[in-house]
Write a protein that holds these residues in place. Structure first.
Motif, PDB file in Angstrom:
ATOM      1  N   ARG A 272       0.840  -1.196   0.000  1.00 54.57           N
ATOM      2  CA  ARG A 272       0.000   0.000   0.000  1.00 54.57           C
ATOM      3  C   ARG A 272       0.873   1.243   0.000  1.00 54.57           C
ATOM      4  O   ARG A 272       2.050   1.184   0.292  1.00 54.57           O
ATOM      5  N   GLU A 273       0.252   2.390  -0.306  1.00 57.24           N
ATOM      6  CA  GLU A 273       0.911   3.686  -0.198  1.00 57.24           C
ATOM      7  C   GLU A 273       0.227   4.494   0.882  1.00 57.24           C
ATOM      8  O   GLU A 273      -0.981   4.369   1.087  1.00 57.24           O
ATOM      9  N   ASP A 274       1.008   5.327   1.592  1.00 59.10           N
ATOM     10  CA  ASP A 274       0.438   6.203   2.609  1.00 59.10           C
ATOM     11  C   ASP A 274       1.222   7.506   2.633  1.00 59.10           C
ATOM     12  O   ASP A 274       2.403   7.538   2.280  1.00 59.10           O
ATOM     13  N   VAL A 275       0.542   8.571   3.069  1.00 60.54           N
ATOM     14  CA  VAL A 275       1.133   9.911   3.106  1.00 60.54           C
ATOM     15  C   VAL A 275       1.374  10.306   4.558  1.00 60.54           C
ATOM     16  O   VAL A 275       0.515  10.113   5.422  1.00 60.54           O
ATOM     17  N   TYR A 276       2.552  10.885   4.810  1.00 57.24           N
ATOM     18  CA  TYR A 276       2.931  11.363   6.136  1.00 57.24           C
ATOM     19  C   TYR A 276       3.347  12.820   6.029  1.00 57.24           C
ATOM     20  O   TYR A 276       3.918  13.240   5.018  1.00 57.24           O
ATOM     21  N   HIS A 277       3.070  13.578   7.070  1.00 62.48           N
ATOM     22  CA  HIS A 277       3.563  14.947   7.182  1.00 62.48           C
ATOM     23  C   HIS A 277       4.733  14.900   8.153  1.00 62.48           C
ATOM     24  O   HIS A 277       4.541  14.642   9.347  1.00 62.48           O
ATOM     25  N   LEU A 278       5.931  15.101   7.619  1.00 56.15           N
ATOM     26  CA  LEU A 278       7.149  14.935   8.406  1.00 56.15           C
ATOM     27  C   LEU A 278       7.877  16.254   8.587  1.00 56.15           C
ATOM     28  O   LEU A 278       7.957  17.063   7.649  1.00 56.15           O
ATOM     29  N   GLY A 279       8.415  16.433   9.791  1.00 53.21           N
ATOM     30  CA  GLY A 279       9.236  17.603  10.063  1.00 53.21           C
ATOM     31  C   GLY A 279      10.528  17.531   9.277  1.00 53.21           C
ATOM     32  O   GLY A 279      11.160  16.478   9.211  1.00 53.21           O
ATOM     33  N   ASN A 280      10.881  18.620   8.660  1.00 51.94           N
ATOM     34  CA  ASN A 280      12.149  18.740   7.955  1.00 51.94           C
ATOM     35  C   ASN A 280      12.866  19.899   8.623  1.00 51.94           C
ATOM     36  O   ASN A 280      12.853  21.023   8.134  1.00 51.94           O
ATOM     37  N   ASP A 281      13.419  19.604   9.792  1.00 49.92           N
ATOM     38  CA  ASP A 281      13.926  20.637  10.679  1.00 49.92           C
ATOM     39  C   ASP A 281      15.447  20.658  10.722  1.00 49.92           C
ATOM     40  O   ASP A 281      16.103  19.637  10.513  1.00 49.92           O
ATOM     41  N   SER A 282      15.992  21.804  11.058  1.00 45.19           N
ATOM     42  CA  SER A 282      17.423  21.917  11.297  1.00 45.19           C
ATOM     43  C   SER A 282      17.761  21.197  12.589  1.00 45.19           C
ATOM     44  O   SER A 282      16.973  21.195  13.537  1.00 45.19           O
ATOM     45  N   SER A 283      18.936  20.595  12.627  1.00 49.44           N
ATOM     46  CA  SER A 283      19.382  19.977  13.868  1.00 49.44           C
ATOM     47  C   SER A 283      19.767  21.077  14.853  1.00 49.44           C
ATOM     48  O   SER A 283      20.067  22.202  14.467  1.00 49.44           O
ATOM     49  N   CYS A 284      19.743  20.741  16.131  1.00 45.64           N
ATOM     50  CA  CYS A 284      19.991  21.741  17.156  1.00 45.64           C
ATOM     51  C   CYS A 284      20.902  21.184  18.244  1.00 45.64           C
ATOM     52  O   CYS A 284      21.162  19.987  18.305  1.00 45.64           O
ATOM     53  N   ALA A 285      21.367  22.069  19.083  1.00 44.51           N
ATOM     54  CA  ALA A 285      22.178  21.702  20.241  1.00 44.51           C
ATOM     55  C   ALA A 285      21.561  22.357  21.469  1.00 44.51           C
ATOM     56  O   ALA A 285      21.085  23.486  21.407  1.00 44.51           O
ATOM     57  N   ALA A 286      21.549  21.609  22.574  1.00 38.71           N
ATOM     58  CA  ALA A 286      21.091  22.138  23.862  1.00 38.71           C
ATOM     59  C   ALA A 286      22.173  21.814  24.888  1.00 38.71           C
ATOM     60  O   ALA A 286      22.755  20.726  24.853  1.00 38.71           O
ATOM     61  N   VAL A 287      22.428  22.756  25.792  1.00 42.03           N
ATOM     62  CA  VAL A 287      23.565  22.591  26.700  1.00 42.03           C
ATOM     63  C   VAL A 287      23.146  22.701  28.168  1.00 42.03           C
ATOM     64  O   VAL A 287      22.489  23.658  28.568  1.00 42.03           O
TER      65      VAL A 287
ATOM     66  N   GLY B 289      14.937  15.711  27.396  1.00 43.20           N
ATOM     67  CA  GLY B 289      15.851  14.648  26.968  1.00 43.20           C
ATOM     68  C   GLY B 289      17.304  15.053  27.085  1.00 43.20           C
ATOM     69  O   GLY B 289      18.089  14.384  27.774  1.00 43.20           O
ATOM     70  N   PRO B 290      17.719  16.144  26.436  1.00 39.28           N
ATOM     71  CA  PRO B 290      19.107  16.584  26.579  1.00 39.28           C
ATOM     72  C   PRO B 290      19.482  16.913  28.028  1.00 39.28           C
ATOM     73  O   PRO B 290      20.629  16.717  28.429  1.00 39.28           O
ATOM     74  N   ALA B 291      18.535  17.406  28.824  1.00 40.23           N
ATOM     75  CA  ALA B 291      18.834  17.707  30.232  1.00 40.23           C
ATOM     76  C   ALA B 291      19.184  16.431  30.996  1.00 40.23           C
ATOM     77  O   ALA B 291      20.192  16.381  31.710  1.00 40.23           O
ATOM     78  N   TYR B 292      18.356  15.403  30.869  1.00 45.67           N
ATOM     79  CA  TYR B 292      18.649  14.132  31.543  1.00 45.67           C
ATOM     80  C   TYR B 292      19.959  13.531  31.047  1.00 45.67           C
ATOM     81  O   TYR B 292      20.767  13.031  31.833  1.00 45.67           O
ATOM     82  N   LEU B 293      20.194  13.572  29.741  1.00 45.32           N
ATOM     83  CA  LEU B 293      21.429  13.017  29.187  1.00 45.32           C
ATOM     84  C   LEU B 293      22.655  13.772  29.701  1.00 45.32           C
ATOM     85  O   LEU B 293      23.671  13.164  30.037  1.00 45.32           O
ATOM     86  N   GLY B 294      22.562  15.095  29.758  1.00 44.15           N
ATOM     87  CA  GLY B 294      23.672  15.896  30.258  1.00 44.15           C
ATOM     88  C   GLY B 294      23.931  15.660  31.736  1.00 44.15           C
ATOM     89  O   GLY B 294      25.079  15.476  32.160  1.00 44.15           O
ATOM     90  N   LEU B 295      22.869  15.655  32.539  1.00 48.68           N
ATOM     91  CA  LEU B 295      23.040  15.402  33.982  1.00 48.68           C
ATOM     92  C   LEU B 295      23.593  14.011  34.232  1.00 48.68           C
ATOM     93  O   LEU B 295      24.450  13.819  35.109  1.00 48.68           O
ATOM     94  N   ASP B 296      23.108  13.028  33.476  1.00 49.42           N
ATOM     95  CA  ASP B 296      23.631  11.666  33.620  1.00 49.42           C
ATOM     96  C   ASP B 296      25.112  11.624  33.268  1.00 49.42           C
ATOM     97  O   ASP B 296      25.929  11.028  33.989  1.00 49.42           O
ATOM     98  N   HIS B 297      25.490  12.273  32.184  1.00 50.21           N
ATOM     99  CA  HIS B 297      26.891  12.320  31.755  1.00 50.21           C
ATOM    100  C   HIS B 297      27.779  12.915  32.862  1.00 50.21           C
ATOM    101  O   HIS B 297      28.907  12.473  33.058  1.00 50.21           O
ATOM    102  N   LEU B 298      27.257  13.922  33.546  1.00 49.84           N
ATOM    103  CA  LEU B 298      28.007  14.590  34.619  1.00 49.84           C
ATOM    104  C   LEU B 298      27.907  13.873  35.957  1.00 49.84           C
ATOM    105  O   LEU B 298      28.499  14.310  36.939  1.00 49.84           O
TER     106      LEU B 298
END
Length: 177
Positions: free
Chosen positions: A33-48, A165-174
Motif C-alpha cells: 500500500r501507499e500512505d502519506v505522512y507529514h514529516l518535520g524537515n527541521d534543522s538539527s539543534c544543540a542544547a547545553v 531529553g538533553p537535560a537528563y542526558l547531560g546530567l547523567d553524563h556529569l
C-alpha cells in the motif's frame, strides 16, 4: 515479522520557517500500500546543560508559542551549516545567557519519530558570565541561575522544561542525576 522495507515515492515541501519545515511524503509500505505522512524537515539543534563553578545550572525562561506558556529551557538552538554541535552550544550559551564555559558533546538523539531533526545534548562546566547577550528579535529571554536540586525537583521532574531529553542526558553524563 516479514519485509519491513519502506520506500519513499514522493516528497513535497509544504511549509518552512525559523529553521523548521514540513514535508508531505508518500511512502510505499512493506505490504504494497501507499500512505502519506507529514514529516518535520527541521534543522538539527544543540542544547547545553551549563553549570557554574558553584554547581548552579544556567537556564533561560521565556514564553513558548507551541505550549502557550512560559517555560524553562536549556540554552541552545539551531546548528548553523558547517558548525559543530559543541560550537553551536557554546555560541547559543553566550548569545542567550552571556555565559561561557568548557563545552563537551554528550550524544545526539532524534527529536521525534516524525522529523529528520537531531538534538545534540552538550554539557558546559565552569560557566561564568563573560559575553554580551545577543537575543534574536523575537526572543524575550530571562536568564535564570538555579540550584541543581531545585532544577531536578521543580523544573525537570514537573515537565517545566522543553529540553528534558538533553537535560537528563547531560546530567547523567556529569553524574548529577
Amino acid at each position: 515479522m516479514g519485509d519491513t522495507h519502506w520506500r519513499e515515492l514522493h516528497r513535497e515541501p509544504i511549509h518552512s520557517a525559523y529553521g523548521r519545515g514540513t514535508d508531505r511524503v508518500t511512502f510505499a509500505l512493506p505490504d504494497g500500500r501507499e500512505d502519506v505522512y507529514h514529516l518535520g524537515n527541521d534543522s538539527s539543534c544543540a542544547a547545553v546543560v551549563a553549570l557554574t563553578p558553584d554547581q548552579r545550572i544556567v537556564l533561560t525562561r521565556q514564553f513558548r508559542p507551541g505550549p502557550g506558556d512560559v517555560l524553562y529551557e536549556l540554552p541552545g538552538g539551531v546548528i548553523e551549516p558547517g558548525e559543530s554541535p559543541e560550537a553551536a552550544a557554546a555560541r547559543e550559551l553566550a548569545e542567550e545567557t552571556g555565559h561561557r564555559g568548557k563545552v563537551e558533546h554528550v550524544t545526539a538523539v532524534w527529536r521525534d519519530a516524525y522529523s529528520n531533526s537531531v538534538s545534540h545534548a552538550c554539557v558546559a562546566t565552569d560557566c561564568v558570565p563573560t559575553a554580551r547577550l545577543a537575543h534574536d528579535r523575537n526572543e524575550f529571554i530571562e536568564v535564570v541561575l538555579m540550584d541543581l536540586a531545585e532544577f531536578r525537583t521543580t523544573v525537570l521532574r514537573r515537565g517545566r522544561l522543553t529540553d528534558a531529553g538533553p537535560a537528563y542526558l547531560g546530567l547523567d553524563h556529569l553524574g548529577l542525576l
